[in-house]
Design an enzyme around this catalytic site. Structure first.
Site, short mmCIF file in Angstrom:
data_model
loop_
_atom_site.label_atom_id
_atom_site.label_comp_id
_atom_site.label_asym_id
_atom_site.label_seq_id
_atom_site.Cartn_x
_atom_site.Cartn_y
_atom_site.Cartn_z
N CYS A 99 60.67 47.96 80.10
CA CYS A 99 61.33 47.10 79.11
C CYS A 99 61.86 47.96 77.97
O CYS A 99 62.97 47.76 77.48
CB CYS A 99 60.36 46.07 78.54
SG CYS A 99 59.41 45.16 79.75
N CYS A 102 65.46 49.76 77.91
CA CYS A 102 66.67 49.07 77.43
C CYS A 102 66.49 48.51 76.03
O CYS A 102 67.40 48.56 75.22
CB CYS A 102 67.03 47.92 78.37
SG CYS A 102 67.57 48.47 79.99
N HIS A 103 65.29 47.97 75.77
CA HIS A 103 65.11 47.20 74.54
C HIS A 103 64.50 47.98 73.39
O HIS A 103 64.37 47.46 72.29
CB HIS A 103 64.26 45.95 74.81
CG HIS A 103 64.94 44.96 75.71
ND1 HIS A 103 66.06 44.25 75.32
CD2 HIS A 103 64.66 44.59 76.99
CE1 HIS A 103 66.43 43.47 76.33
NE2 HIS A 103 65.61 43.64 77.34
N CYS A 203 51.28 9.19 72.57
CA CYS A 203 50.23 9.92 71.85
C CYS A 203 50.82 10.73 70.71
O CYS A 203 50.32 10.69 69.58
CB CYS A 203 49.49 10.87 72.79
SG CYS A 203 48.31 10.05 73.86
N HIS A 204 51.86 11.50 71.00
CA HIS A 204 52.30 12.54 70.08
C HIS A 204 53.34 12.12 69.06
O HIS A 204 53.63 12.88 68.14
CB HIS A 204 52.79 13.75 70.88
CG HIS A 204 51.71 14.37 71.70
ND1 HIS A 204 50.62 14.99 71.14
CD2 HIS A 204 51.53 14.45 73.05
CE1 HIS A 204 49.82 15.42 72.10
NE2 HIS A 204 50.34 15.11 73.27
N ARG A 241 49.96 23.51 80.17
CA ARG A 241 49.55 22.39 79.32
C ARG A 241 50.25 21.11 79.76
O ARG A 241 49.65 20.04 79.78
CB ARG A 241 49.87 22.69 77.85
CG ARG A 241 49.28 21.65 76.90
CD ARG A 241 47.77 21.70 76.93
NE ARG A 241 47.17 20.54 76.25
CZ ARG A 241 46.76 19.43 76.87
NH1 ARG A 241 46.92 19.29 78.17
NH2 ARG A 241 46.21 18.44 76.20
N CYS A 245 48.53 17.58 80.77
CA CYS A 245 48.87 16.30 80.15
C CYS A 245 49.24 15.27 81.23
O CYS A 245 48.82 14.11 81.17
CB CYS A 245 50.07 16.46 79.21
SG CYS A 245 49.64 17.17 77.62
#
Lengths: 284, 180
Positions: A99, A102-103, A203-204, A241, A245
């Site tokens: 990585c 290039c970065h 819920c959220h 997650r 849910c």
């Protein structure tokens, strides 16, 4: 006279004791800058105020997140730092780019990346998230096999990259080619599903801040992912997650990395645009 | 066979085939047929909802029998069954929670308090709320405890099964009727 003296001393001792006890309970109090809340960047956001999952965590959990040495997610970030520099070796023994090749310095090149994904990819003609972008780089430029979703390597690298954006407010692009995918993500959020027939909003959006049995419902924000969940005793991705849910409302989940989940990830990051990146967050 | 006869038999066979399978593709025609099939294959007991201007209810018992309030209480506290305490509070349970916090403790606050619910609603209305609360409150978070239709992507183990069976609904109702 003696009584006056005695009662005065008693008051002093009691007040010292009270001060000492309350001082040792280190809670993030409202307005002390550690509440991790924000005003939404987009006026169309149905939420008036954005509260990160940090706000709903217990004091011990908050303390664990803020300390880089205590935060278990940072172990993954350190692994990610090693992977950033590692050069994959082909079967022929040829060393390919890392990585870093290039970065270069990730603190500069990756500063905004974690706060911008998912983005629209014109070659694949769909949205891709950070995990999928890493795998694109691996297969296309590093000539190495893609990491399996939820593998330790991919989690570590994703956490490392997103950790470079720590403190940067999330801001995703939802116009242009991203628009139809944003709408799909939004439709997913509000669709009732499973035997329990609930959408994310029930819920959220409608009940955050209330207790469902012993769990305190949060706004379901994505700014801390990949997250160290005490329940998982490990770092996990947002899609993991989502699966959880879905299973909790007795619905059939989608696969990790599925388009439905990437679109939902885009929608959630729009809902949380304004909140700071907290990767790796610690949650229950 | 002569050519004309072959041809005639082929056309006859084709038409028989089409008409034999047509009911499968018919959306509205042959209605009696499809309804009869549905009644046979649906595992749920049929019930009638009475909808007046003032109220909406299922006045008759789903099983024809009365429920057992003690079993109802156990269904309410059991997480894999009704799991009602996930969202509702029953003040009588707060005393029990001190001895048995795992089963009675940490009651949720998403839905309204269940104390006095039997004074606020008729038994038939309570039965409808348990069977499908969305008939009363379309936007509610409360799941339908006796419904299998029009559910989206139900997980494998729960497909075509209601959360509670008919007798369990009656048992929970019997317990709720004690909360005056």
């Amino acid at each position: 006279m003696l009584l006056k003296y005695f009662s005065c001393c008693l008051m002093m001792v009691l007040s010292l004791a009270w001060g000492g006890i309350s001082g040792t309970i280190s809670e993030a109090k409202a307005g002390d800058g550690r509440e991790k809340s924000a005003v939404p960047l987009d006026d169309n956001n149905p939420l008036r105020n954005l509260w990160s999952g940090y706000y709903y965590a217990k004091p011990e959990t908050k303390t664990m997140q803020l300390d880089d040495f205590d935060n278990p997610g940072m172990l993954y970030v350190e692994e990610g730092a090693e992977l950033w520099k590692s050069k994959p070796v082909t079967q022929a023994g040829k060393e390919n780019k890392s990585c870093a090749s290039c970065h270069n310095n990730p603190q500069v090149s990756m500063k905004q990346a974690g706060a911008r994904y998912p983005v629209y990819n014109p070659d694949l003609k769909r949205m891709i998230n950070l995990e999928q972008r890493i795998n694109l780089c691996r297969t296309r430029f590093q000539k190495a096999p893609a990491y399996k979703y939820e593998s330790r390597e991919l989690l570590s690298l994703t956490a490392f990259v997103r950790n470079q954006s720590l403190g940067v407010p999330v801001r995703v692009k939802i116009d242009g080619p991203a628009k139809p995918f944003f709408e799909k993500g939004k439709a997913y959020y509000y669709k009732r599903r499973g035997q329990l027939d609930m959408g994310c909003n029930h819920c959220h959006e409608n009940n955050y801040g209330k207790y469902i049995r012993s769990n305190l419902l949060s706004q379901g924000q994505a700014n801390g992912f990949p997250t160290y969940r005490l329940k998982w005793q490990g770092l996990g991705s947002l899609h993991r997650r989502f699966k959880g849910c879905n299973q909790q409302v007795r619905a059939k989940p989608f696969a990790l990395g599925a388009d439905e989940y990437v679109n939902l990830e885009l929608y959630l990051n729009w809902r949380g645009s304004g909140l700071e990146v907290e990767t790796p967050a610690v949650r229950n | 066979m002569r050519f004309e006869k072959q041809f005639f038999l082929a056309i006859l066979g084709l038409m028989t085939g089409i008409f034999a399978f047509l009911p499968l593709y018919s959306t509205d025609g042959f209605a009696e047929n499809t309804q009869a099939q549905e009644k046979k294959t649906s595992p749920l007991k049929t019930f009638e909802i009475i909808d007046t201007i003032q109220s909406k209810s299922i006045p008759k018992s789903l099983t024809g029998k009365r429920g057992n309030a003690k079993r109802g209480e156990s269904l309410i506290i059991t997480r894999s069954k009704g799991n009602c305490l996930a969202c509702h509070l029953v003040r009588d349970f707060e005393k029990k929670a001190k001895q048995d916090p795992n089963r009675y403790g940490d009651m949720g606050e998403i839905g309204p308090n269940l104390d006095g619910v039997a004074s606020r609603y008729e038994p038939g209305e309570l039965r409808l709320l348990l069977v499908d609360a969305k008939q009363f409150f379309p936007e509610t978070i409360m799941p339908a405890f006796y419904r299998i239709k029009e559910l989206h992507r139900v997980g494998g183990a729960f497909k075509n099964k209601p959360v509670l069976n008919a007798q369990e609904i009656e048992d929970v109702l019997s317990f709720l009727l004690t909360l005056k």
